[in-house]
Motif scaffolding. Structure first.
Motif, short mmCIF file in Angstrom:
data_model
loop_
_atom_site.label_atom_id
_atom_site.label_comp_id
_atom_site.label_asym_id
_atom_site.label_seq_id
_atom_site.Cartn_x
_atom_site.Cartn_y
_atom_site.Cartn_z
N ASP A 38 11.71 62.41 49.45
CA ASP A 38 12.05 63.23 48.93
C ASP A 38 13.11 64.51 49.65
N LYS A 39 11.58 64.84 49.75
CA LYS A 39 12.40 66.65 51.02
C LYS A 39 13.56 65.93 51.66
N TYR A 40 12.95 65.09 52.53
CA TYR A 40 14.60 63.99 53.74
C TYR A 40 15.84 63.88 52.95
N SER A 41 15.15 63.77 51.73
CA SER A 41 16.93 63.50 50.90
C SER A 41 17.63 64.59 50.74
N PHE A 42 16.26 65.42 50.53
CA PHE A 42 17.17 66.80 49.91
C PHE A 42 17.56 67.36 51.34
N ALA A 43 17.31 67.17 52.56
CA ALA A 43 17.26 67.43 53.56
C ALA A 43 18.97 67.39 54.05
N GLY A 44 19.16 65.83 53.64
CA GLY A 44 20.34 65.16 54.05
C GLY A 44 21.76 65.89 52.78
N ASP A 45 21.47 66.12 51.64
CA ASP A 45 22.31 66.86 50.57
C ASP A 45 22.68 68.29 50.93
#
Ligand SMILES: *[C@@H]1O[C@H](CO)[C@@H](O)[C@H](O)[C@H]1NC(C)=O
Ligand SMILES: *[C@@H]1O[C@H](CO)[C@@H](O)[C@H](O)[C@H]1NC(C)=O
Ligand SMILES: *[C@@H]1O[C@H](CO)[C@@H](O)[C@H](O)[C@H]1NC(C)=O
Length: 187
Positions: free
Chosen positions: A96-103
């Motif tokens: 999730d953290k890396y997904s937020f980073a991408g967003d």
């Protein structure tokens, strides 16, 4: 004399779009020259843009990189090898953290278009912090060891963000617009 002046005008018009060293010079301004060069050289658009466009390419690189890590962590979380439920949960949180980073990186592209480079810098700085958030999730579970596969991915996302910040630091918008105009004229 007149022809010298004409050549000068001509060089103004075709430079730096036709400057093979432009990417090299831009990457020299960052802390990760080789990473910057390899990513920018692998995008054919980079030959026709200046700093603003190069930043956009690095943003797309960073978005892809963060998303790839998120996908990797999700698959690890789901894999049967990690049946230990705490590890599953931690990997999911990290995904999730890396997904937020991408967003967040993707969002920052719109500020780049609006030429609000301070906002882009704020986003890039925040994105570089998401890997730390993942590390902190691991730290909450003393029995879990930070997976060695995550460290290089953490490092590369941070480096990409650092390159974005390095390029941004050297953009003067009025100058960038002028160069973009010249590129537009000569492409
Ligand atoms: C090149 O960079 C642009 C952003 O300027 C991006 O949209 C595009 O997907 C990139 N192309 C490749 C092949 O990565
Ligand atoms: C992310 O960065 C690492 C290190 O530079 C690289 O090995 C990897 O291929 C990158 N992934 C993507 C999707 O760009
Ligand atoms: C994880 O669970 C699956 C299905 O419950 C099982 O087949 C597999 O052997 C387990 N793996 C490990 C490493 O315990």
């Amino acid at each position: 004399m007149a022809s010298t002046f004409f050549i000068f005008l001509l060089s103004l018009l075709i430079f730096p779009c036709a400057d093979p060293n432009y990417i090299h010079k831009t990457c020299k301004l960052t802390n990760h020259y080789h990473l910057c060069l390899s990513f920018l050289n692998s995008n054919s658009t980079s030959a026709n843009v200046v700093a603003h466009g190069l930043t956009l390419i690095m943003i797309s690189v960073g978005t892809a990189n963060a998303t790839a890590t998120s996908t990797y962590l999700s698959s690890q979380s789901l894999s049967s090898a990690s049946n230990y439920s705490a590890l599953k949960r931690v990997l999911k949180e990290c995904a999730d953290k890396y997904s937020f980073a991408g967003d967040a990186l993707q969002d920052s592209a719109q500020y780049l278009v609006l030429k609000n480079n301070d906002y882009v810098a704020v986003h890039a700085t925040a994105v570089a912090d998401y890997p730390n958030a993942c590390r902190n999730v691991f730290n909450r579970f003393p029995r879990l060891i930070y997976l060695s596969e995550i460290a290089p991915r953490e490092e590369s996302l941070k480096e990409i963000c650092d390159v974005i910040l390095g390029i941004l630091e050297h953009i003067g918008w009025w100058r960038n617009d002028f160069l973009n105009f010249r590129c537009f004229v000569c492409v």
